[in-house]
Each structure stands twice: as C-alpha cells, then as structure tokens.
Motif scaffolding. Structure first.
Motif, mmCIF file in Angstrom:
data_model
loop_
_atom_site.group_PDB
_atom_site.id
_atom_site.type_symbol
_atom_site.label_atom_id
_atom_site.label_comp_id
_atom_site.label_asym_id
_atom_site.label_seq_id
_atom_site.Cartn_x
_atom_site.Cartn_y
_atom_site.Cartn_z
ATOM 1 N N LEU A 136 0.906 -1.258 -0.047
ATOM 2 C CA LEU A 136 -0.222 0.044 0.036
ATOM 3 C C LEU A 136 0.764 1.231 -0.013
ATOM 4 O O LEU A 136 1.895 1.452 0.856
ATOM 5 C CB LEU A 136 -0.846 -0.086 1.008
ATOM 6 C CG LEU A 136 -1.772 1.179 1.328
ATOM 7 C CD1 LEU A 136 -3.049 1.120 0.227
ATOM 8 C CD2 LEU A 136 -2.737 1.263 2.772
ATOM 9 N N GLY A 137 0.354 2.135 -0.948
ATOM 10 C CA GLY A 137 1.227 3.483 -0.965
ATOM 11 C C GLY A 137 0.648 4.756 -1.184
ATOM 12 O O GLY A 137 -0.716 4.556 -1.264
ATOM 13 N N PHE A 138 1.038 5.512 -1.938
ATOM 14 C CA PHE A 138 0.362 6.712 -2.496
ATOM 15 C C PHE A 138 0.900 7.287 -3.813
ATOM 16 O O PHE A 138 2.016 7.033 -4.073
ATOM 17 C CB PHE A 138 0.289 7.861 -1.363
ATOM 18 C CG PHE A 138 1.508 8.413 -0.759
ATOM 19 C CD1 PHE A 138 1.534 8.231 0.538
ATOM 20 C CD2 PHE A 138 2.542 9.030 -1.661
ATOM 21 C CE1 PHE A 138 2.978 8.707 1.097
ATOM 22 C CE2 PHE A 138 3.490 9.588 -0.965
ATOM 23 C CZ PHE A 138 3.795 9.376 0.358
ATOM 24 N N THR A 139 0.191 8.197 -4.517
ATOM 25 C CA THR A 139 0.628 8.841 -5.621
ATOM 26 C C THR A 139 -0.059 10.073 -5.449
ATOM 27 O O THR A 139 -0.881 10.538 -4.744
ATOM 28 C CB THR A 139 0.068 8.100 -6.840
ATOM 29 O OG1 THR A 139 0.804 8.628 -7.933
ATOM 30 C CG2 THR A 139 -1.500 8.033 -7.084
ATOM 31 N N GLY A 140 0.418 10.961 -6.241
ATOM 32 C CA GLY A 140 0.057 12.333 -6.213
ATOM 33 C C GLY A 140 0.438 13.201 -5.204
ATOM 34 O O GLY A 140 -0.065 14.283 -4.923
ATOM 35 N N LEU A 141 1.589 12.985 -4.432
ATOM 36 C CA LEU A 141 2.210 13.613 -3.296
ATOM 37 C C LEU A 141 2.428 15.188 -3.739
ATOM 38 O O LEU A 141 2.228 16.153 -3.407
ATOM 39 C CB LEU A 141 3.156 12.998 -2.665
ATOM 40 C CG LEU A 141 4.046 13.807 -1.436
ATOM 41 C CD1 LEU A 141 2.920 14.140 -0.432
ATOM 42 C CD2 LEU A 141 5.067 13.283 -1.063
ATOM 43 N N LEU A 199 3.345 -4.079 4.733
ATOM 44 C CA LEU A 199 2.185 -3.556 4.141
ATOM 45 C C LEU A 199 2.345 -2.373 3.315
ATOM 46 O O LEU A 199 1.569 -1.967 2.623
ATOM 47 C CB LEU A 199 1.241 -3.064 5.599
ATOM 48 C CG LEU A 199 0.556 -4.394 6.181
ATOM 49 C CD1 LEU A 199 0.828 -4.559 7.505
ATOM 50 C CD2 LEU A 199 -0.836 -4.255 5.962
ATOM 51 N N THR A 200 3.386 -1.570 3.442
ATOM 52 C CA THR A 200 3.667 -0.081 2.878
ATOM 53 C C THR A 200 4.766 -0.268 1.832
ATOM 54 O O THR A 200 5.801 -0.717 2.259
ATOM 55 C CB THR A 200 3.424 0.682 3.793
ATOM 56 O OG1 THR A 200 4.630 0.615 5.021
ATOM 57 C CG2 THR A 200 2.345 1.157 4.702
ATOM 58 N N SER A 201 4.590 0.272 0.604
ATOM 59 C CA SER A 201 5.516 0.358 -0.135
ATOM 60 C C SER A 201 5.263 1.498 -1.222
ATOM 61 O O SER A 201 4.017 1.781 -1.452
ATOM 62 C CB SER A 201 5.805 -0.836 -1.075
ATOM 63 O OG SER A 201 7.048 -0.521 -1.819
ATOM 64 N N ILE A 202 6.033 2.581 -1.652
ATOM 65 C CA ILE A 202 5.714 3.544 -2.529
ATOM 66 C C ILE A 202 6.079 3.510 -3.620
ATOM 67 O O ILE A 202 7.753 3.552 -3.978
ATOM 68 C CB ILE A 202 6.303 4.990 -1.935
ATOM 69 C CG1 ILE A 202 5.310 5.102 -0.430
ATOM 70 C CG2 ILE A 202 5.755 6.176 -2.753
ATOM 71 C CD1 ILE A 202 5.940 6.343 0.189
ATOM 72 N N ALA A 203 5.494 3.038 -4.797
ATOM 73 C CA ALA A 203 6.152 2.719 -6.023
ATOM 74 C C ALA A 203 6.161 4.073 -6.867
ATOM 75 O O ALA A 203 5.308 4.914 -6.658
ATOM 76 C CB ALA A 203 5.145 1.602 -6.669
ATOM 77 N N PRO A 204 6.898 3.994 -8.135
ATOM 78 C CA PRO A 204 6.747 5.121 -9.107
ATOM 79 C C PRO A 204 5.456 5.338 -9.576
ATOM 80 O O PRO A 204 5.030 6.547 -9.783
ATOM 81 C CB PRO A 204 7.613 4.516 -10.046
ATOM 82 C CG PRO A 204 8.399 3.362 -9.326
ATOM 83 C CD PRO A 204 7.614 2.811 -8.414
ATOM 84 N N THR A 205 4.584 4.393 -10.073
ATOM 85 C CA THR A 205 3.112 4.897 -10.276
ATOM 86 C C THR A 205 3.041 5.701 -11.430
ATOM 87 O O THR A 205 2.027 6.343 -11.673
ATOM 88 C CB THR A 205 2.433 5.299 -8.972
ATOM 89 O OG1 THR A 205 2.522 6.752 -9.017
ATOM 90 C CG2 THR A 205 2.465 4.555 -7.938
ATOM 91 N N GLY A 206 4.101 5.519 -12.194
ATOM 92 C CA GLY A 206 3.852 6.529 -13.644
ATOM 93 C C GLY A 206 2.759 6.441 -14.521
ATOM 94 O O GLY A 206 1.969 7.180 -14.795
ATOM 95 N N THR A 207 2.651 5.144 -14.798
ATOM 96 C CA THR A 207 1.594 4.661 -16.017
ATOM 97 C C THR A 207 0.345 4.914 -14.942
ATOM 98 O O THR A 207 -0.690 5.217 -15.660
ATOM 99 C CB THR A 207 1.903 3.345 -16.280
ATOM 100 O OG1 THR A 207 3.166 3.614 -17.120
ATOM 101 C CG2 THR A 207 0.663 3.118 -17.378
ATOM 102 N N ILE A 208 0.316 4.284 -14.065
ATOM 103 C CA ILE A 208 -1.187 4.436 -13.108
ATOM 104 C C ILE A 208 -1.497 5.776 -12.988
ATOM 105 O O ILE A 208 -2.757 6.094 -13.194
ATOM 106 C CB ILE A 208 -1.044 3.872 -11.697
ATOM 107 C CG1 ILE A 208 -0.764 2.192 -11.939
ATOM 108 C CG2 ILE A 208 -2.112 3.740 -10.859
ATOM 109 C CD1 ILE A 208 -0.095 1.671 -10.545
ATOM 110 N N SER A 209 -0.631 6.564 -12.643
ATOM 111 C CA SER A 209 -1.103 7.905 -12.530
ATOM 112 C C SER A 209 -1.525 8.881 -13.802
ATOM 113 O O SER A 209 -2.454 9.552 -13.680
ATOM 114 C CB SER A 209 0.217 8.861 -11.985
ATOM 115 O OG SER A 209 0.452 8.345 -10.546
ATOM 116 N N LEU A 210 -0.916 8.665 -14.987
ATOM 117 C CA LEU A 210 -1.310 8.720 -16.104
ATOM 118 C C LEU A 210 -2.653 8.408 -16.682
ATOM 119 O O LEU A 210 -3.446 9.078 -17.096
ATOM 120 C CB LEU A 210 0.005 8.698 -17.101
ATOM 121 C CG LEU A 210 -0.566 9.088 -18.571
ATOM 122 C CD1 LEU A 210 -0.725 10.626 -18.561
ATOM 123 C CD2 LEU A 210 0.711 8.635 -19.494
ATOM 124 N N ALA A 211 -2.892 6.882 -16.379
ATOM 125 C CA ALA A 211 -3.856 6.175 -17.084
ATOM 126 C C ALA A 211 -5.381 6.391 -16.021
ATOM 127 O O ALA A 211 -6.252 6.624 -16.470
ATOM 128 C CB ALA A 211 -3.602 4.835 -17.113
#
Length: 210
Positions: A32-37, A117-129
């Motif tokens: 579980l992490g976050f995106t858009g910080l 439980l926690t990991s912050i991934a790059p999420t580049g494609t997820i954030s875009l899509a």
C-alpha cells in the motif's frame, strides 16, 4: 478497504509456479502506498522542498501506516495471520518495534495478516491512466506539459499533449501559467538533496521500499 483489496489480490492471483504461491501465502506481503504527493502539496500551496512539505508528507505516511497495520490485524482475526508469523520475533523486529504501543498490543492479541504492508512505487503509468496525470508516487511533477506519442490500433501514430494534473486545474481556473506561483515545484527545480530529504521524511513509516 485497500488492505482488504490487496489481500484479496494475493488470494485470487494465479501464480505461474507453485513456489511463488507458497512464498506469497507464507508472508502475504502487500504494498500500500500513495501517488500524487507532489500535486497535493501544490494544491495546498506548499513547496515540495520545504520543511512544511516534508512534515505533511511524513504525517500522511504515518497515518497510512497506522491505518494499514490496524486493518491487517483485524484481517488476521477474520482470516488468520500470515503463515510464518511468530509473535515474539515479529514484535521485536526493527519496524514493528517502532509501531505505536496500541498497535503492538493489538498485533500481540490478534496477530497480523500481512508481513509487510507499505511501499511507495513510482506509479507513472497508473497516475497517467487513472489519475489524470497526477504527479507519480513520492516525486514532484517531472514536467508541467509534454507531448506523448501513442500507437493507434491501425498502426498509425498520434501525438497527444499531456499536462500535469495540478497545472491543468490551475490553468482551467484562470491561473497565469506564464507566472506560476513559487509552490509549483517540478522535479527539475529541486536539488538531489531535496529529493533525498523527502524520502528520508517518509521512510520511517514505510516497511518495504520507496
């Protein structure tokens, strides 16, 4: 909700090899992490490379950690702890030892469903899509706008203008994009040290990786 969903993913995944399934079942690691910080800080008028920005990010990460561990302990009561769970060793481990006492007491009583439980991934494609090109993962926006080439079903290529989410919202609300406020900070505007300091601020609350 997110912890339960990610735990369900482990259960429903069809692993290519039985050894992979055994590994997943033994530890039930989720990320579980976050995106858009970066965009969140911009929209609050806070510079990414400021003490205030780092303090807010750390508080977000702390609350996410506590909510995730609390949910996983409740899941353990419902579904059982991860197979390799050893209460004494687990609670003496580096990360678990730093949990709030209330959470440690709950884990001691109920166990915990997921080893990590926690990991912050790059999420580049997820954030875009899926997030209107919000800044990805822990990073500030890379660029306010850029062109992206997309291959179409018929084999042709089409060029798209891609705008950062916070930048686009600001523009659509009449903001002057030729004179952005100083809290619009991109990855290219800050030093390597400032990137590192944000990671350092959040790291104490992340049990896997950033």
């Amino acid at each position: 909700v997110a912890v339960r969903m990610l735990d369900n993913v482990l259960t429903t995944t069809r692993w290519p090899l039985p050894e992979q399934k055994d590994e997943a079942d033994a530890k039930r690691r989720i990320g579980l992490g976050f995106t858009g910080l970066g965009n969140a800080l911009i929209m609050l008028g806070i510079r990414y490379d400021s003490d205030e920005g780092r303090e807010l990010a750390a508080e977000m990460a702390r609350r996410m950690r506590d909510a995730a561990y609390d949910a996983s302990a409740d899941l353990a009561l419902e579904r059982g702890a991860f197979t390799l769970f050893d209460k004494k060793k687990y609670l003496q481990s580096g990360f678990a030892a730093r949990l709030p006492q209330e959470l440690k007491d709950k884990i001691k009583k109920q166990g915990i469903r997921n080893s990590h439980l926690t990991s912050i991934a790059p999420t580049g494609t997820i954030s875009l899509a899926f997030a209107d090109n919000a800044s990805n993962g822990i990073e500030p926006p890379f660029s306010w706008h850029y062109s992206r080439m997309k291959r179409m079903p018929d084999g042709s290529k089409k060029e798209y203008l891609v705008e950062d989410h916070a930048y686009r919202v600001y523009r659509l609300h009449g903001g002057d994009v030729d004179a952005l406020p100083d809290y619009f900070v991109s990855a290219l505007d800050i030093s390597a040290t400032d990137h590192m300091l944000m990671v350092a601020a959040v790291a104490p609350y992340v049990d896997a990786a950033i």
